[in-house]
Design an enzyme around this catalytic site. Structure first.
Site, PDB file in Angstrom:
ATOM      1  N   ASP A   1       0.871  -1.084   0.148  1.00  0.00           N
ATOM      2  CA  ASP A   1       0.119   0.102   0.045  1.00  0.00           C
ATOM      3  C   ASP A   1       0.885   1.236  -0.032  1.00  0.00           C
ATOM      4  OD1 ASP A   1      -3.150   0.678   1.648  1.00  0.00           O
ATOM      5  OD2 ASP A   1      -1.720   2.250   0.830  1.00  0.00           O
TER       6      ASP A   1
ATOM      7  N   GLU B   1      -2.720   0.169  -4.224  1.00  0.00           N
ATOM      8  CA  GLU B   1      -2.644  -1.079  -3.640  1.00  0.00           C
ATOM      9  C   GLU B   1      -2.713  -2.419  -4.167  1.00  0.00           C
ATOM     10  OE1 GLU B   1      -5.452  -2.207  -0.173  1.00  0.00           O
ATOM     11  OE2 GLU B   1      -6.669  -0.545  -1.329  1.00  0.00           O
TER      12      GLU B   1
HETATM   13  P1  TTP Z   1      -5.369   5.156   0.609  1.00  0.00           P
HETATM   14  O1  TTP Z   1      -4.316   3.939   0.424  1.00  0.00           O
HETATM   15  O2  TTP Z   1      -6.396   4.623   1.630  1.00  0.00           O
HETATM   16  O3  TTP Z   1      -4.637   6.419   1.332  1.00  0.00           O
HETATM   17  P2  TTP Z   1      -3.315   6.958   1.156  1.00  0.00           P
HETATM   18  O4  TTP Z   1      -2.425   5.944   0.233  1.00  0.00           O
HETATM   19  O5  TTP Z   1      -3.158   8.444   0.564  1.00  0.00           O
HETATM   20  O6  TTP Z   1      -2.585   7.014   2.521  1.00  0.00           O
HETATM   21  P3  TTP Z   1      -1.933   5.751   3.644  1.00  0.00           P
HETATM   22  O7  TTP Z   1      -0.468   6.162   3.685  1.00  0.00           O
HETATM   23  O8  TTP Z   1      -2.929   5.824   4.709  1.00  0.00           O
HETATM   24  O9  TTP Z   1      -2.088   4.501   2.531  1.00  0.00           O
HETATM   25  O10 TTP Z   1      -5.653   5.694  -0.445  1.00  0.00           O
HETATM   26  C1  TTP Z   1      -4.942   5.779  -1.652  1.00  0.00           C
HETATM   27  C2  TTP Z   1      -5.247   7.001  -2.698  1.00  0.00           C
HETATM   28  O11 TTP Z   1      -6.937   7.090  -2.871  1.00  0.00           O
HETATM   29  C3  TTP Z   1      -5.151   8.230  -1.767  1.00  0.00           C
HETATM   30  O12 TTP Z   1      -4.039   8.645  -1.915  1.00  0.00           O
HETATM   31  C4  TTP Z   1      -6.231   9.212  -2.326  1.00  0.00           C
HETATM   32  C5  TTP Z   1      -7.289   8.202  -3.052  1.00  0.00           C
HETATM   33  N1  TTP Z   1      -8.502   8.364  -1.858  1.00  0.00           N
HETATM   34  C6  TTP Z   1      -9.567   9.101  -2.291  1.00  0.00           C
HETATM   35  O13 TTP Z   1      -9.506   9.965  -3.407  1.00  0.00           O
HETATM   36  N2  TTP Z   1     -10.512   9.396  -1.564  1.00  0.00           N
HETATM   37  C7  TTP Z   1     -10.608   8.378  -0.133  1.00  0.00           C
HETATM   38  O14 TTP Z   1     -11.457   9.042   0.713  1.00  0.00           O
HETATM   39  C8  TTP Z   1      -9.472   7.651   0.067  1.00  0.00           C
HETATM   40  C9  TTP Z   1      -9.644   6.991   1.487  1.00  0.00           C
HETATM   41  C10 TTP Z   1      -8.622   7.683  -0.759  1.00  0.00           C
HETATM   42 MG    MG Z   2      -2.082   4.009   0.548  1.00  0.00          MG
END
Ligand code: TTP
Ligand code: MG
Length: 390
Positions: A6, A101
């Site tokens: 991820d 991911e």
């Molecule tokens: P995530 O993997 O949930 O979050 P992230 O990569 O930004 O942070 P983390 O280090 O906690 O993994 O989501 C991946 C991408 O998806 C994120 O960068 C932006 C997008 N996204 C949205 O657009 N809206 C949302 O509500 C979420 C959770 C993610």
């Molecule tokens: Mg992420």
């Protein structure tokens, strides 16, 4: 063994990578307009309590120095494709599950590449060297535990749950960390005093099925460390969607059509970028009173042209005979398939299929121009330009 990879603060990290002046700063990638929400926040911004899905207005209140960056989906998508390519070099069994991911079954890679920990370190190194971003990796004997492990240490984490550790992790794992446990299930869990996944072991499969339906049976298995789901490399993505919360509620059909067109084009572009087609389209509508509906339509012939998607979603909307004010509109596609398999080139195409194919050619040409100029906004349908009607 299975790895779950991820990316860290994905959209924000891509922006910080490409714009050095943003590094080390609290930034949020977010939509525009006064009802916009945060897509993601850099780890610097998270310290102030800024997180995904938070209204920009609230985020700014929590962190006044927050730097807002507009979403550039096409760029994140291109980075995502490169990451998936890197993973594909290390195991043929890669299952991308979202833009940032993926699961990787490394059982067959160990003889060539070393222990699971060595493979995970190699993944981190290759991604960092070639894409310039950090990720967090979880390693475990089954998929759901690999996902849980990748979330245990973030950012830039590496966590392994080995076979003899499974029992212990499950015993203490807060139930809300189990993928699939939503708000409603949590309330039910509380009532029967389930706080950890280990607590689930005190209940029979029959009881759990009665309480939670089919998912209760899965829960019964997960509590024993059993996850029958394998890494499915072909199923690249199950669905693609695009939606916006509007600055102002809309009700006028011309405005609704414009929104449906914008989102049909976005999901069409995403489909074509991965050479996929869809055989199901849907719309999602949230009304001003926050009630929400969705409607879907199964297609007899898989498509990937934005026009074909648009045509169906307009029909779905018309069938609603809506008179209520709308706050959010979204378009989704599912039943995705490998495009090459389906592009119909035989002599016996129907007129509709021929028309779809012509639109696909137009879309592909527009995608290529967009790629060349680094923006999907270079060629726009006339009704989407600001000067319309003038
Ligand atoms: P995530 O993997 O949930 O979050 P992230 O990569 O930004 O942070 P983390 O280090 O906690 O993994 O989501 C991946 C991408 O998806 C994120 O960068 C932006 C997008 N996204 C949205 O657009 N809206 C949302 O509500 C979420 C959770 C993610
Ligand atoms: Mg992420």
């Amino acid at each position: 063994m299975i790895c779950h990879i991820d990316m860290d603060a994905f959209f924000a990290s891509v922006e910080q990578r490409d714009r050095p002046e943003l590094r080390g700063k609290p930034i949020a990638v977010a939509g525009t307009g006064n009802r916009a929400v945060v897509s993601t926040a850099s780890y610097e911004a998270r310290k102030f309590g800024v997180h995904s899905a938070m209204p920009v207005f609230t985020a700014k209140k929590r962190c006044p120095q927050l730097i807002l960056i507009p979403v550039n989906k096409a760029r994140y998508h291109a980075v995502s494709c490169r990451i998936m390519e890197i993973l594909g070099r290390l195991s043929p069994l890669v299952e991308p599950v979202s833009i940032d991911e993926a699961y990787l079954d490394i059982s067959g890679s160990q003889r060539l590449l070393g222990s699971p920990l060595q493979i995970a370190k190699r993944i981190k190194k290759d991604i960092f060297q070639e894409v310039g971003l950090t990720c967090s990796i979880g390693i475990a004997p089954v998929k759901f535990l690999a996902k849980i492990a990748s979330d245990m240490k973030k950012p830039d984490g590496l966590t392994m749950i080995s076979g003899d550790n499974v029992e212990n992790v499950i015993s203490f794992l807060p139930i809300e960390k189990v993928p699939g446990v939503g708000h409603q299930a949590m309330e039910q869990m509380k009532k029967i005093q389930i706080q950890t996944l280990g607590d689930v072991r005190g209940f029979s499969a029959e009881f759990l099925e009665k309480q939670f339906g089919k998912w209760g049976i899965r829960l019964h298995q997960l509590a024993r460390g059993i996850d029958m789901e394998s890494v499915e490399p072909l199923q690249i993505r199950k669905s693609i969607s695009s939606e916006t919360t509007m600055d102002e509620d809309i009700v006028d059909e011309a405005d609704v059509r414009k929104q449906l067109l914008v989102h049909s084009q976005q999901v069409g572009r995403d489909l074509r970028a991965c050479h996929q087609t869809c055989a199901h389209v849907s719309i999602k509508i949230k009304f001003a009173d926050f009630s929400q509906i969705s409607r879907g339509y199964k297609l007899s012939c898989p498509v990937c042209s934005s026009e074909a998607i648009f045509e169906k979603v307009v029909k779905l909307y018309k069938n609603l005979n809506n008179t209520k004010k709308i706050r959010l509109i979204g378009v989704g596609v599912s039943r995705l398939e490998d495009g090459e398999k389906f592009i119909q080139k035989d002599l016996f195409q129907t007129d509709e299929q021929k028309e779809h194919q012509q639109w696909e050619s137009v879309d592909t040409a527009i995608d290529a121009i967009g790629k060349k100029f680094g923006s999907s906004q270079v060629v726009l349908r006339a009704c989407l330009t600001k000067t319309e009607g003038s």
